[in-house]
Design a protein around this motif. Structure first.
Motif, PDB file in Angstrom:
ATOM      1  N   ASP A 114       0.847  -1.189   0.000  1.00 55.81           N
ATOM      2  CA  ASP A 114       0.000   0.000   0.000  1.00 55.81           C
ATOM      3  C   ASP A 114       0.888   1.246   0.000  1.00 55.81           C
ATOM      4  OD1 ASP A 114      -1.834   2.018   0.423  1.00 55.81           O
ATOM      5  OD2 ASP A 114      -2.870   1.001   2.065  1.00 55.81           O
ATOM      6  N   PRO A 115       0.772   2.107  -1.018  1.00 52.23           N
ATOM      7  CA  PRO A 115       1.650   3.272  -1.072  1.00 52.23           C
ATOM      8  C   PRO A 115       1.185   4.433  -0.201  1.00 52.23           C
ATOM      9  CG  PRO A 115       0.229   3.254  -2.981  1.00 52.23           C
ATOM     10  CD  PRO A 115      -0.074   1.991  -2.220  1.00 52.23           C
ATOM     11  N   ALA A 116      -0.060   4.376   0.311  1.00 48.68           N
ATOM     12  CA  ALA A 116      -0.656   5.517   1.014  1.00 48.68           C
ATOM     13  C   ALA A 116      -0.671   5.303   2.521  1.00 48.68           C
ATOM     14  CB  ALA A 116      -2.071   5.754   0.507  1.00 48.68           C
ATOM     15  N   ASP A 117      -0.878   6.403   3.226  1.00 48.05           N
ATOM     16  CA  ASP A 117      -1.121   6.351   4.669  1.00 48.05           C
ATOM     17  C   ASP A 117      -2.207   7.352   5.008  1.00 48.05           C
ATOM     18  OD1 ASP A 117       0.073   8.919   4.825  1.00 48.05           O
ATOM     19  OD2 ASP A 117       2.035   8.070   5.260  1.00 48.05           O
ATOM     20  N   GLY A 118      -2.471   7.526   6.277  1.00 45.54           N
ATOM     21  CA  GLY A 118      -3.558   8.396   6.692  1.00 45.54           C
ATOM     22  C   GLY A 118      -3.365   9.855   6.350  1.00 45.54           C
ATOM     23  N   ASP A 119      -2.149  10.240   5.990  1.00 46.78           N
ATOM     24  CA  ASP A 119      -1.866  11.639   5.647  1.00 46.78           C
ATOM     25  C   ASP A 119      -1.859  11.902   4.149  1.00 46.78           C
ATOM     26  OD1 ASP A 119      -1.551  12.378   8.342  1.00 46.78           O
ATOM     27  OD2 ASP A 119       0.542  11.696   8.330  1.00 46.78           O
ATOM     28  N   THR A 120      -2.078  10.880   3.345  1.00 42.80           N
ATOM     29  CA  THR A 120      -2.066  11.072   1.900  1.00 42.80           C
ATOM     30  C   THR A 120      -3.259  11.921   1.469  1.00 42.80           C
ATOM     31  OG1 THR A 120      -0.994   8.923   1.578  1.00 42.80           O
ATOM     32  CG2 THR A 120      -2.088   9.900  -0.327  1.00 42.80           C
ATOM     33  N   PRO A 121      -3.036  12.984   0.696  1.00 42.96           N
ATOM     34  CA  PRO A 121      -4.167  13.841   0.289  1.00 42.96           C
ATOM     35  C   PRO A 121      -5.100  13.110  -0.671  1.00 42.96           C
ATOM     36  CG  PRO A 121      -2.139  14.511  -0.806  1.00 42.96           C
ATOM     37  CD  PRO A 121      -1.748  13.492   0.214  1.00 42.96           C
TER      38      PRO A 121
END
Length: 277
Positions: A27-34
């Motif tokens: 998964d390339p995203a986290d909770g801060d990804t816009p």
């Protein structure tokens, strides 16, 4: 609250659709990804992505097309195939997969509802992917002949897989508006790939048209009249620095084409081998 299911590779308990940062392999995203929620936001977030990992993180959480968001999430929660009923689904847009400094971009149409939308990896978990990955392995691009799930050890060398549309569409048919909304993601992929890119392989006419439109949008020289799509068709795209990029077509690896022998393993191998030259 929906019960959590074990991931088929890691065994981790994850909901479907998988929220960013929940532990899904790759998964390339986290909770801060816009998150892009409008076409304008897609344009802004795509254009400002500094590199391939950040671009794919932003792609993977996009919510700009309401119809596609509903469809992909409905499939992930209540519309799963019976054979996958006990598995969690990715349920998000499909980020690119492969070598971030690849010399070849492979452009497909869109994720499959029970393929990429389930596994989180392009062309993974369905018969189209089985056909493609076997060919990528035979021609030296893929580490393994199969791709079954994120975290299975598959890797690509000198090739990265992207798509014209990043969400699974109903009936495999995104609308013109959805294709237009998604196009800035591909345009940014082209920009980021430009320094080391030598060829673009387009699976199907929609991938071909998307690549041509994207090339024109980022200021590359595109032949006129528009080059016609066909299997093994070629066109040359000019870059601002004077280099040229080969645009190569291939019939799509859909079951309709492979089961009817319109596209055979030998035909795809020949095109892929030519990209290494």
């Amino acid at each position: 609250m929906e019960p959590l299911d074990p991931h088929p590779v890691t065994g981790a308990l994850l909901p479907s659709p998988v929220p960013p940062g929940a532990g899904w392999p790759g998964d390339p995203a986290d909770g801060d990804t816009p998150v892009a929620r409008t076409a304008a936001a897609v344009r802004r977030l795509a254009a400002s992505a500094p590199d391939v990992p950040e671009l794919q993180a932003r792609v993977s959480v996009c919510r700009a097309c309401p119809r596609l968001v509903r469809w992909r999430e409905d499939v992930a929660t209540t519309g799963r195939r019976a054979s996958f009923a006990d598995q969690p689904y990715w349920g998000r847009p499909g980020p690119s997969f492969g070598d971030p400094r690849a010399g070849v971009l492979l452009v497909g149409l869109a994720p499959a509802a029970n393929g990429t939308n389930r596994t989180g990896r392009m062309f993974t978990g369905d018969s189209s992917g089985d056909f493609l990955w076997a060919a990528l392995h035979r021609t030296g691009f893929a580490a393994k002949p199969t791709s079954v799930a994120a975290g299975d050890g598959q890797a690509l060398t000198d090739l990265r897989i992207v798509a014209a549309v990043r969400c699974a569409p109903p009936a495999n048919k995104p609308t013109p508006a959805e294709r237009a909304t998604c196009s800035p993601w591909l345009e940014r992929d082209l920009r980021l790939a430009e320094p080391h890119l030598r060829a673009i392989l387009c699976l199907g006419s929609i991938g071909w048209d998307a690549a041509l439109a994207g090339a024109r949008a980022v200021g590359w020289e595109v032949p006129a009249p528009k080059p016609r799509f066909g299997h093994a068709a070629e066109a040359t795209l000019g870059l601002p620095d004077g280099r040229s990029i080969r645009l190569v077509g291939s019939y799509h690896v859909s079951p309709h084409n492979t089961f009817t022998k319109r596209l055979t393993p030998a035909m795809l191998d020949e095109v892929l081998t030519g990209l290494r030259e």
